[in-house]
Write an enzyme that holds these catalytic residues in place. Structure first.
Site, PDB file in Angstrom:
ATOM      1  N   GLU A  90       0.813  -1.220   0.000  1.00  0.00           N
ATOM      2  CA  GLU A  90       0.000   0.000   0.000  1.00  0.00           C
ATOM      3  C   GLU A  90       0.846   1.269   0.000  1.00  0.00           C
ATOM      4  O   GLU A  90       0.335   2.359  -0.283  1.00  0.00           O
ATOM      5  CB  GLU A  90      -0.920   0.015   1.227  1.00  0.00           C
ATOM      6  CG  GLU A  90      -2.016  -1.034   1.224  1.00  0.00           C
ATOM      7  CD  GLU A  90      -3.130  -0.718   0.244  1.00  0.00           C
ATOM      8  OE1 GLU A  90      -3.083   0.351  -0.393  1.00  0.00           O
ATOM      9  OE2 GLU A  90      -4.047  -1.552   0.103  1.00  0.00           O
ATOM     10  N   GLU A 121       7.519 -21.940   7.900  1.00  0.00           N
ATOM     11  CA  GLU A 121       7.820 -21.094   9.054  1.00  0.00           C
ATOM     12  C   GLU A 121       8.778 -21.753  10.032  1.00  0.00           C
ATOM     13  O   GLU A 121       9.295 -21.096  10.939  1.00  0.00           O
ATOM     14  CB  GLU A 121       6.532 -20.721   9.787  1.00  0.00           C
ATOM     15  CG  GLU A 121       5.872 -21.868  10.512  1.00  0.00           C
ATOM     16  CD  GLU A 121       4.680 -21.407  11.331  1.00  0.00           C
ATOM     17  OE1 GLU A 121       4.757 -21.533  12.565  1.00  0.00           O
ATOM     18  OE2 GLU A 121       3.695 -20.923  10.748  1.00  0.00           O
TER      19      GLU A 121
END
Length: 308
Positions: A90, A121
């Protein structure tokens, strides 16, 4: 870590505890379920409020890094990683910055944004390698995001960043977490047990999103990316943003729609430049030079120049 050890470790995490206020949530009608969820969500901004000093310290460190050409790098797994990627993506349209300035890394790579990549992960080596792959340096800042505060991928990235002398920030929703222990700045909004036990995409994810919003927004404001509370470095890349650019110019200068549109066309839709030209009567080249002299801070440029 063995499965037994992992079970024991999770048992001590606040974010993995059972919430006494939602034990009967499976018996409730839809309205009551969403009311319970909403009641839990109301706790999130209060938890974030308690860590505002740490967030502000992180903003200062990020701003300092930006000023010397450093980058902000988010890294996380699952929801935490996706939130980092979202916030990073953004920044270019909102603040007119390069897509290299704020970077989001997720365990498992871009494919993991849309579909969970099992086991990604669990590797601290992968966290280190992902930073090396983007040529992470000691000028950069890394924010390790993990609701549990113990994700190996994030720990590996933070440890590598520490080794090369970069600034490290940890964002977790558990107190005294492993990532908090190894970071220069620890941001730990403790939102309590989730409404659905262990589903940290709920309150924990909401808290993380609020914090990430603050980190980038406040840092960009500190860099002069706003005038008053207007997004004056917005990039007009579609019809909606072209209209928004015109509205911003009109709001900042009280000019007509026609004048805003005309001057924006002259500046190739550089909102900040258009505002300065209207408020000071400077021509485009003079306005550009004056703005550059004020390091891009529009308020300083306006206040230091009187109209003709």
């Amino acid at each position: 870590m063995t499965n037994d050890a992992l079970i024991a470790a999770l048992a001590h995490l606040v974010s993995e505890g059972r919430n006494p206020d939602t034990m009967d949530i499976d018996l409730l009608p839809s309205l009551d379920i969403v009311q319970r969820l909403n009641q839990q969500d109301k706790l999130v901004p209060l938890a974030v409020e308690k860590v505002l000093p740490e967030i502000a310290l992180a903003v200062d460190k990020i701003t300092d890094a930006f000023k010397v050409g450093g980058r902000l790098v988010y890294m996380g797994a699952g929801t935490s990683g996706r939130l980092g990627v979202l916030d990073a993506s953004e920044c270019p349209p909102t603040f007119g910055v390069s897509d290299k300035m704020v970077v989001g890394l997720i365990a498992g790579g871009p494919e993991a944004i849309l579909k969970a990549k099992e086991g990604a992960e669990d590797s601290p080596v992968l966290g280190e390698q992902d930073l090396k792959d983007i040529k992470f340096t000691n000028l950069d800042v890394v924010v390790g995001i993990a609701a549990s505060g113990r994700t190996p991928y994030v720990i590996g990235g933070l440890e590598y960043a520490n080794e090369i002398g970069a600034t490290t920030i940890a964002l977790s929703c558990n107190p005294d977490s492993p990532i908090a222990d190894i970071a220069d700045v620890a941001i730990s909004p403790v939102v309590g047990p989730e409404a659905l036990t262990g589903s940290t995409r709920l309150k924990s994810g909401t808290a993380q999103k609020l914090v990430l919003n603050m980190l980038t927004t406040a840092s960009m404001i500190r860099l002069g990316k706003s005038y008053q509370n207007l997004m004056v470095d917005v990039k007009a890349t579609n019809n909606k943003l072209v209209a928004r650019a015109a509205r911003i110019v009109m709001q900042a200068t009280d000019c007509s729609k026609e004048q805003a549109t005309e001057v924006l066309k002259q500046t190739d839709y550089e909102v900040k430049l258009a505002i300065l030209m209207i408020l000071t009567d400077l021509d485009i080249e003079s306005a550009r030079a004056h703005l550059h002299h004020q390091d891009g801070f529009l308020r300083k440029a306006v206040e230091s120049h009187q109209p003709k």
